[in-house]
Design an enzyme around this catalytic site. Structure first.
Site, PDB file in Angstrom:
ATOM      1  N   ASP A 199       5.944   2.212   2.092  1.00 46.13           N
ATOM      2  CA  ASP A 199       5.046   1.084   2.326  1.00 46.13           C
ATOM      3  C   ASP A 199       4.301   1.328   3.635  1.00 46.13           C
ATOM      4  O   ASP A 199       4.898   1.279   4.715  1.00 46.13           O
ATOM      5  CB  ASP A 199       5.860  -0.219   2.385  1.00 46.13           C
ATOM      6  CG  ASP A 199       4.985  -1.467   2.454  1.00 46.13           C
ATOM      7  OD1 ASP A 199       3.802  -1.340   2.820  1.00 46.13           O
ATOM      8  OD2 ASP A 199       5.504  -2.562   2.164  1.00 46.13           O
ATOM      9  N   HIS A 200       2.987   1.566   3.534  1.00 45.27           N
ATOM     10  CA  HIS A 200       2.217   1.950   4.718  1.00 45.27           C
ATOM     11  C   HIS A 200       1.974   0.778   5.675  1.00 45.27           C
ATOM     12  O   HIS A 200       1.444   0.974   6.773  1.00 45.27           O
ATOM     13  CB  HIS A 200       0.871   2.540   4.288  1.00 45.27           C
ATOM     14  CG  HIS A 200       0.381   3.620   5.203  1.00 45.27           C
ATOM     15  ND1 HIS A 200       1.051   3.997   6.347  1.00 45.27           N
ATOM     16  CD2 HIS A 200      -0.726   4.406   5.154  1.00 45.27           C
ATOM     17  CE1 HIS A 200       0.393   4.959   6.949  1.00 45.27           C
ATOM     18  NE2 HIS A 200      -0.706   5.242   6.257  1.00 45.27           N
ATOM     19  N   ARG A 201       2.381  -0.435   5.289  1.00 47.09           N
ATOM     20  CA  ARG A 201       2.253  -1.560   6.210  1.00 47.09           C
ATOM     21  C   ARG A 201       3.249  -1.447   7.357  1.00 47.09           C
ATOM     22  O   ARG A 201       2.972  -1.897   8.481  1.00 47.09           O
ATOM     23  CB  ARG A 201       2.474  -2.889   5.465  1.00 47.09           C
ATOM     24  CG  ARG A 201       1.395  -3.241   4.464  1.00 47.09           C
ATOM     25  CD  ARG A 201       1.762  -4.508   3.701  1.00 47.09           C
ATOM     26  NE  ARG A 201       2.997  -4.358   2.929  1.00 47.09           N
ATOM     27  CZ  ARG A 201       3.530  -5.323   2.165  1.00 47.09           C
ATOM     28  NH1 ARG A 201       2.923  -6.503   2.096  1.00 47.09           N
ATOM     29  NH2 ARG A 201       4.636  -5.098   1.495  1.00 47.09           N
TER      30      ARG A 201
ATOM     31  N   VAL B  61       5.527   1.557   7.536  1.00 46.42           N
ATOM     32  CA  VAL B  61       5.889   2.957   7.744  1.00 46.42           C
ATOM     33  C   VAL B  61       4.603   3.762   7.864  1.00 46.42           C
ATOM     34  O   VAL B  61       3.828   3.857   6.908  1.00 46.42           O
ATOM     35  CB  VAL B  61       6.748   3.496   6.580  1.00 46.42           C
ATOM     36  CG1 VAL B  61       7.100   4.962   6.828  1.00 46.42           C
ATOM     37  CG2 VAL B  61       8.009   2.665   6.414  1.00 46.42           C
TER      38      VAL B  61
ATOM     39  N   PRO C   7       0.842  -1.203   0.000  1.00 47.84           N
ATOM     40  CA  PRO C   7       0.000   0.000   0.000  1.00 47.84           C
ATOM     41  C   PRO C   7       0.872   1.246   0.000  1.00 47.84           C
ATOM     42  O   PRO C   7       1.526   1.564   0.989  1.00 47.84           O
ATOM     43  CB  PRO C   7      -0.812  -0.128   1.294  1.00 47.84           C
ATOM     44  CG  PRO C   7       0.010  -1.002   2.166  1.00 47.84           C
ATOM     45  CD  PRO C   7       0.763  -1.937   1.278  1.00 47.84           C
TER      46      PRO C   7
END
Length: 452
Positions: A435-437, A439, A259
């Site tokens: 990467d929003h998983r 960060v 994401p």
């Protein structure tokens, strides 16, 4: 009978020149049947999904056959060239039988001998010849003649290879045109693109199918190239392969797996540009390339040191976040073969002059098309400089296996409020995708602000 016996002929197979590669395209042959070769001599150049690589031969001898023509994609582990390691007369088609007393004894491979390329080693015993699978394209004339001899038939005289540049050969292959049937119109008898297009027009209605002869009952029928079903004068279709194919697959996988979140910041870099000019005059940087990208790269390394959680990757299989205690800094580079991302190993431990030297070598090697597969593996974070194309910024896609990528925009002179007054200042926009998983917005914002 010929001198090509199981004990004297060695089949050199397409090696895995990277990690887990399955195929490579033969770009250029540097030898022909009848040529003598020595251990370590480069015999061809191939293009993998990562880079163009030159392949050296691991033994001495005389080339007896090239199993595939230029432009053919070959699976790893498939024999591509036959070499008579016992020597013999350097004839491209047929070698006369030598008396047993005159045949030089084959020297055994010395123990402990090192392989000359990643992906294959040097055998300590003679390699037995196995029946070769029929390729999907026509086999070169020398190989056909040798195969005919092995089957007990008289060899056919080798026909001179038509003269044409590699792009023209590729065009002919795509259009299903046999270069041997074309009358060249270029200087010195060279076939031009116009010759190929002219020859392709009448063949669209009558595609030719090659039928295997009785001389080779086990050969696979040659599949003709598909006839162009579009207007070749108005469209050009380019097969997706090599670096571009690998890049496309990686970007699709990254975009639909991680994401992405992208944040932007606009920065006054007037003082940075002054520092660039000062460093160019510094004796410590003589002979090195100093530019804004160098200082931005150093700023990113400092920001990562202050915010180490950004330098990580997501392990989906084990459901773990893998934090890296080193930084292999990737630099996106546009090359004629497509976009590649070689990286500077252990960039976190380099001084500014060392970083400048490594960055200069990386760019020069990429432009020459000599980047090795190893140089493009193991990256942890990437910089892409879209500003060199005059673009303000972009929303970069993560390199697979990384958690962040920084895009650098064009540096332009703009009105800017400086010390309470509007002045012309040099300004750029930075964009950080992450990467929003692993960060979150806070960490991503801290890193981007720190770089700024």
């Amino acid at each position: 009978m010929t001198t090509m016996t199981e004990t004297s002929v060695r089949e050199f197979k397409m090696p895995d020149v990277g990690e887990g590669l399955t195929e490579a395209e033969i770009l250029k042959w540097y030898v022909q049947p009848g040529d003598s070769v020595t251990d370590g001599q480069v015999v061809c150049e191939v293009e993998t999904a990562k880079a163009a690589v030159e392949l050296p031969i691991p033994y001495d001898g005389v080339v007896r056959a090239l199993h595939f023509p230029e432009g053919t994609t070959v699976d790893v582990g498939t024999a591509i060239i036959a070499v008579d390691v016992a020597g013999g007369a350097p004839e491209p088609v047929k070698a006369e039988p030598a008396a047993p007393a005159e045949a030089p004894a084959q020297e055994p491979e010395p123990e402990g001998r090192k392989p000359v390329l990643v992906g294959y080693g040097v055998g300590t015993s003679a390699t037995k010849r196995r029946p070769r699978k029929g390729p999907e394209v026509s086999v070169p004339a020398p190989a056909q003649a040798i195969q005919s001899e092995l089957n007990g038939h008289a060899p056919v005289a080798e026909k001179p290879r038509p003269l044409a540049k590699p792009p023209v050969r590729k065009l002919a292959k795509d259009l299903g045109v046999d270069l041997d049937t074309i009358t060249p119109s270029g200087p010195d008898g060279i076939i031009t693109r116009e010759d190929v297009h002219a020859a392709a027009t009448p063949k669209q209605a009558e595609p030719v199918v090659t039928v295997p002869t009785a001389a080779a009952p086990t050969a696979t029928p040659v599949i003709p190239a598909p006839v162009a079903s579009y207007d070749t004068a108005r469209e050009t279709r380019i097969p997706v392969k090599g670096v571009r194919k690998a890049t496309a697959a990686a970007m699709v996988g990254s975009a639909f797996t991680a994401p992405h979140v992208t944040e932007f910041v606009t920065v006054d870099v007037t003082r940075t540009m002054k520092l660039v000019e000062e460093l160019k005059q510094d004796k410590e940087f003589q002979g090195l390339r100093v530019n804004p990208l160098l200082l931005i790269a150093k700023a990113l390394l400092v920001a990562i040191k202050r915010n180490p959680d950004i330098n990580a990757s997501w392990d989906e299989a084990n459901q773990e976040i893998v934090q890296k205690h080193y930084v292999n800094l990737g630099i996106a580079a546009a090359t004629p073969r497509g976009l590649i991302v070689p990286n500077i190993k252990d960039a976190h431990g380099k001084t500014l002059p060392q970083l400048a030297e490594a960055l200069g070598e990386l760019v020069a090697t990429a432009r020459e098309g000599k980047t090795s597969p190893a140089a493009m593996q193991g990256g942890t974070v990437t910089i892409t400089n879209v500003g060199v194309f005059g673009v303000d910024t972009g929303t970069p896609i993560l390199n697979p296996g990384e958690s962040a990528i920084l895009a650098v925009g064009a540096i332009k002179l703009q009105p800017w409020v400086h010390k309470g007054k509007v002045k012309p200042r040099q300004v750029t926009t930075l964009a950080l995708s992450f990467d929003h998983r692993l960060v979150d917005g806070e960490l991503g914002s801290k890193v981007l602000a720190d770089v700024a």
